[in-house]
Motif scaffolding. Structure first.
Motif, PDB file in Angstrom:
ATOM      1  N   VAL A  49      51.934  -3.824 -15.175  1.00 43.23           N
ATOM      2  CA  VAL A  49      53.020  -4.803 -15.324  1.00 43.23           C
ATOM      3  C   VAL A  49      53.046  -5.810 -14.186  1.00 43.23           C
ATOM      4  CG1 VAL A  49      54.474  -3.294 -16.713  1.00 43.23           C
ATOM      5  CG2 VAL A  49      54.668  -3.214 -14.228  1.00 43.23           C
ATOM      6  N   ILE A  52      54.773  -9.365 -14.425  1.00 44.59           N
ATOM      7  CA  ILE A  52      55.674  -9.483 -15.581  1.00 44.59           C
ATOM      8  C   ILE A  52      57.049  -9.999 -15.171  1.00 44.59           C
ATOM      9  CG2 ILE A  52      56.692  -7.158 -15.559  1.00 44.59           C
ATOM     10  CD1 ILE A  52      56.162  -7.125 -18.636  1.00 44.59           C
ATOM     11  N   GLU A  53      57.403  -9.838 -13.886  1.00 44.92           N
ATOM     12  CA  GLU A  53      58.704 -10.324 -13.418  1.00 44.92           C
ATOM     13  C   GLU A  53      58.817 -11.841 -13.516  1.00 44.92           C
ATOM     14  OE1 GLU A  53      56.629  -8.449 -11.607  1.00 44.92           O
ATOM     15  OE2 GLU A  53      57.697  -6.878 -10.491  1.00 44.92           O
ATOM     16  N   PHE A  55      58.429 -13.538 -16.094  1.00 43.19           N
ATOM     17  CA  PHE A  55      58.908 -13.875 -17.432  1.00 43.19           C
ATOM     18  C   PHE A  55      60.355 -13.404 -17.605  1.00 43.19           C
ATOM     19  CE2 PHE A  55      54.356 -13.432 -17.580  1.00 43.19           C
ATOM     20  CZ  PHE A  55      53.944 -14.536 -18.293  1.00 43.19           C
ATOM     21  N   ILE A  58      60.455 -10.603 -22.995  1.00 43.42           N
ATOM     22  CA  ILE A  58      59.205  -9.980 -23.429  1.00 43.42           C
ATOM     23  C   ILE A  58      59.318  -9.547 -24.884  1.00 43.42           C
ATOM     24  CG2 ILE A  58      58.547  -9.134 -21.138  1.00 43.42           C
ATOM     25  CD1 ILE A  58      59.634  -6.372 -21.981  1.00 43.42           C
ATOM     26  N   LEU A 108      64.169  -9.542 -20.144  1.00 43.87           N
ATOM     27  CA  LEU A 108      63.650  -8.700 -19.067  1.00 43.87           C
ATOM     28  C   LEU A 108      64.517  -8.921 -17.837  1.00 43.87           C
ATOM     29  CD1 LEU A 108      61.534  -6.752 -17.922  1.00 43.87           C
ATOM     30  CD2 LEU A 108      60.142  -8.762 -17.331  1.00 43.87           C
ATOM     31  N   VAL A 111      62.248  -5.011 -12.981  1.00 47.77           N
ATOM     32  CA  VAL A 111      61.275  -3.921 -13.004  1.00 47.77           C
ATOM     33  C   VAL A 111      61.563  -3.006 -11.828  1.00 47.77           C
ATOM     34  CG1 VAL A 111      58.834  -3.306 -13.051  1.00 47.77           C
ATOM     35  CG2 VAL A 111      59.574  -5.501 -13.998  1.00 47.77           C
ATOM     36  N   LEU A 120      61.056  -0.779 -16.971  1.00 49.36           N
ATOM     37  CA  LEU A 120      61.503  -2.139 -17.215  1.00 49.36           C
ATOM     38  C   LEU A 120      62.959  -2.110 -17.648  1.00 49.36           C
ATOM     39  CD1 LEU A 120      58.494  -3.668 -19.218  1.00 49.36           C
ATOM     40  CD2 LEU A 120      58.730  -3.287 -16.767  1.00 49.36           C
ATOM     41  N   ILE A 136      53.548  -4.231 -25.021  1.00 54.27           N
ATOM     42  CA  ILE A 136      54.456  -5.194 -24.402  1.00 54.27           C
ATOM     43  C   ILE A 136      53.682  -6.498 -24.235  1.00 54.27           C
ATOM     44  CG2 ILE A 136      55.854  -5.742 -22.367  1.00 54.27           C
ATOM     45  CD1 ILE A 136      55.730  -2.677 -21.722  1.00 54.27           C
ATOM     46  N   LYS A 137      54.325  -7.605 -24.580  1.00 57.12           N
ATOM     47  CA  LYS A 137      53.701  -8.913 -24.384  1.00 57.12           C
ATOM     48  C   LYS A 137      54.754  -9.873 -23.841  1.00 57.12           C
ATOM     49  CE  LYS A 137      50.614  -8.314 -28.375  1.00 57.12           C
ATOM     50  NZ  LYS A 137      49.325  -8.221 -27.658  1.00 57.12           N
ATOM     51  N   PRO A 138      54.367 -10.778 -22.950  1.00 56.51           N
ATOM     52  CA  PRO A 138      55.336 -11.767 -22.461  1.00 56.51           C
ATOM     53  C   PRO A 138      55.729 -12.742 -23.560  1.00 56.51           C
ATOM     54  CG  PRO A 138      53.136 -12.272 -21.647  1.00 56.51           C
ATOM     55  CD  PRO A 138      53.042 -10.943 -22.326  1.00 56.51           C
TER      56      PRO A 138
END
Length: 235
Positions: A49, A52-53, A55, A58, A108, A111, A120, A136-138
């Protein structure tokens, strides 16, 4: 051509929705619904991940685990059409699907990395507690948001005229609960979605219902377009 696949869950959902009843029919309809996506097994590592923060939202791809063993039907009855008209399952977001796969675009919120566990923090979820997560996808606004698209019978956000009130017992109970849960607002938003089955929405007289949110039992009555929360108690 390969026609059969084995898919391993990458994690699961911890959600305030402990039963299918009362879950909003789409994500982000109840923005106070908070949940955690807990990564498991080999996927429970920060590397999966990293970044990922960046975004705000998600996509969560998941399995409808409570209905997967009940099979599927080519035709289903969407609640938005009152549960009467039939539509092809691929023209709906019904849970009874050939591969029982669902998808939700959720907020989101953060995390967490604690004691070797990657979690998450999610907002606006429509996911049952224990839901297995497949991927999981952004969320990409320039690609995923299509403001000019039309959506047939589900073209507008569902609206009701439902109002909600709380008994003294319910308000006293809420006052003792962790304010971070926003329990009164959360219950209000859930009930304003009118979670009753479509065939009961036109019944006359007072109807009594119960649901479980977080670790609480909520009992309420519906009279016309008004919900009155009578009692809240711990499980």
């Amino acid at each position: 051509m390969t026609t059969s696949f084995a898919i391993d869950a990458i994690g699961h959902i911890r959600s305030p929705y402990k039963q299918k009843f009362a879950i909003p029919r789409q994500p982000r309809l109840v923005d106070t619904a908070r949940a955690q996506l807990v990564l498991t097994g080999e996927f429970n590592h920060e590397e999966f991940v990293r970044g990922i923060e960046e975004f705000t939202h998600i996509w969560v791809l998941f399995r409808f685990h409570e209905t997967a063993d009940k099979g599927y039907s080519a035709l289903v009855r969407p609640p938005r059409l009152g549960g009467n008209a039939r539509k092809g399952v691929f023209a709906t977001r019904a849970t009874f699907r050939p591969n029982a796969i669902g998808m939700s675009a959720v907020e989101l919120l953060g995390v967490d990395y604690a004691n070797g566990q990657v979690t998450l923090q999610l907002g606006g979820v429509d996911l049952l507690d224990g839901t297995p997560v497949l991927d999981i996808k952004p969320y990409l606004p320039y690609s995923d948001a299509l403001p000019d698209a039309s959506a047939g019978f589900a073209d507008t956000r569902p609206q009701t005229q439902m109002t909600v009130s709380f008994s003294e017992q319910a308000l006293t109970f809420i006052a003792k609960v962790d304010p971070a849960l926003q329990l009164q607002t959360f219950i209000t938003q859930v009930l304003q979605q009118d979670p009753r089955p479509a065939y009961k929405k036109n019944k006359e007289g007072t109807q009594s219902y119960g649901m479980t949110l977080y670790d609480f039992n909520i009992r309420w009555q519906v009279d016309g377009e008004h919900n009155h929360v009578e009692q809240i108690s711990p499980l």
